[in-house]
Write an enzyme that holds these catalytic residues in place. Structure first.
Site, short mmCIF file in Angstrom:
data_model
loop_
_atom_site.label_atom_id
_atom_site.label_comp_id
_atom_site.label_asym_id
_atom_site.label_seq_id
_atom_site.Cartn_x
_atom_site.Cartn_y
_atom_site.Cartn_z
N ASN A 249 0.87 -1.18 0.00
CA ASN A 249 0.00 0.00 0.00
C ASN A 249 0.91 1.23 0.00
OD1 ASN A 249 -1.86 1.99 0.45
ND2 ASN A 249 -2.41 1.33 2.54
N LYS B 27 0.07 4.19 -0.40
CA LYS B 27 -0.64 5.38 0.10
C LYS B 27 -0.40 6.55 -0.86
CE LYS B 27 -0.29 3.39 4.64
NZ LYS B 27 -0.25 3.56 6.09
N HIS C 129 -9.77 1.51 4.74
CA HIS C 129 -8.52 1.74 5.49
C HIS C 129 -8.77 2.78 6.57
CE1 HIS C 129 -4.41 2.83 6.44
NE2 HIS C 129 -4.03 1.73 5.81
N GLU D 8 -7.09 5.17 7.51
CA GLU D 8 -6.78 6.55 7.10
C GLU D 8 -7.94 7.17 6.34
OE1 GLU D 8 -2.99 5.72 5.29
OE2 GLU D 8 -2.19 5.27 7.29
N GLU E 78 -5.73 -4.23 10.76
CA GLU E 78 -4.70 -3.20 10.89
C GLU E 78 -4.98 -2.34 12.12
OE1 GLU E 78 -2.57 -2.42 6.93
OE2 GLU E 78 -4.28 -1.08 7.04
N GLY F 169 2.36 2.61 10.75
CA GLY F 169 3.37 3.67 10.56
C GLY F 169 4.09 4.09 11.83
N SER G 233 3.21 -1.72 10.54
CA SER G 233 4.65 -1.76 10.85
C SER G 233 5.27 -3.13 10.59
CB SER G 233 4.90 -1.31 12.29
OG SER G 233 4.54 0.06 12.43
P1 PGA Z 1 2.61 0.53 7.66
O1 PGA Z 1 1.16 0.74 7.01
O2 PGA Z 1 3.17 -0.77 7.12
O3 PGA Z 1 3.41 1.73 7.22
O4 PGA Z 1 2.42 0.47 9.14
C1 PGA Z 1 0.28 -0.34 6.81
C2 PGA Z 1 -1.01 0.16 6.22
O5 PGA Z 1 -1.49 1.23 6.62
O6 PGA Z 1 -1.58 -0.49 5.34
#
Ligand code: PGA
Length: 252
Positions: free
Chosen positions: A9, A11, A93, A95, A164, A170, A210
């Site tokens: 992803n 983003k 997601h 976000e 998640e 992140g 992460s």
């Molecule tokens: P990350 O993000 O691996 O940077 O923690 C995962 C995601 O949001 O899909």
């Protein structure tokens, strides 16, 4: 047995140069023991899908609108994604849920729209730190899962659920193995209740938050972890390829 899936992803990151570096990693990615999916920003979807046209590397979108078309300035439809070569779309997601005010009802409408044009779904769910601290993690996840699926049944083979935890995305702090095992076995049970014994066992359950080349092998070997959704580490194709290589290929 479920074939594992490791999905990138990007983003709102990446450009033509990142596509080029992914191309350099093509052999490694193609040799992965699992399915490999890359979800770039929508503007890069067509070039990425053309780059990987004759390979086993899949590309997907990160979101779509819940209507088929119309006066929705700035939005992208499920069929736009399909026309650009997407096989999958990430929906729900955190976000988008938290940053764009997207509720589970809207996510369910998006799932329906995406399935209408034949996109496979990666449905994200996850609790916040406060919800976990208050003992509400499993209730939150169950609510998101049930409400984010449309009333008509989604074919289990076309559905992947990504757990998640918001606090792990992140941050460099992945969830512990115990937490992941507890949530994934709970989600497996819920999928069986919602989709029946056979269907519920066909749904892939990914972990995201992460994940990196250092912790991937351990996480991806946990029961009912059928792959990963990778954000930050997917911006380096070498790291992403190492995660895919560590996936083990199939879950039991
Ligand atoms: P990350 O993000 O691996 O940077 O923690 C995962 C995601 O949001 O899909």
């Amino acid at each position: 047995m479920r074939r594992k899936l490791v999905a990138a992803n990007w983003k709102m990151n990446g450009d033509d140069a990142l596509t080029e570096t992914y191309l350099l990693a093509q052999n490694k990615l193609e040799a992965s023991p699992c399915d490999v999916l890359i979800c770039p920003p929508a503007t890069l979807l067509r070039s990425l899908s053309e780059t990987f046209r004759n390979t086993n590397i899949l590309v997907g979108g990160q979101n779509c609108h819940h209507e088929a078309d119309g006066a929705f300035t700035g939005e992208i439809s499920a069929s736009h994604l399909r026309q650009c070569g997407a096989s999958h779309v990430i929906l729900g997601h955190s976000e988008r849920r938290l940053g764009q005010g997207e509720d589970s009802h809207t996510v369910a409408r998006k799932v329906r729209r995406a399935r209408e044009v034949g996109l496979d779904i990666i449905l994200c769910i996850g609790e916040t730190f406060q919800q976990r601290e208050s003992g509400l993690a499993l209730d939150t996840l169950e609510g998101q899962l049930v409400r984010s699926l449309p009333s008509e049944q989604v074919r289990p083979e076309s559905l992947t659920i990504a757990y998640e935890p918001v606090w792990a995305i992140g941050t460099g702090h992945a969830a512990s193995s115990n937490d992941i095992v507890e949530v994934h076995s709970f989600l497996r049970q819920k999928c069986v209740e919602l989709l029946g014994g056979v269907g519920g066992k066909d749904v892939r359950l990914l972990y995201g938050g992460s994940m990196n080349p250092g912790n991937a092998a351990k996480i991806l070997a946990l029961p009912d972890v059928d792959g990963g959704l990778i954000g930050g580490a997917s911006l380096n194709p070498g790291s992403f390829a190492r995660i895919a290589a560590a996936s083990g290929g199939r879950s039991h």
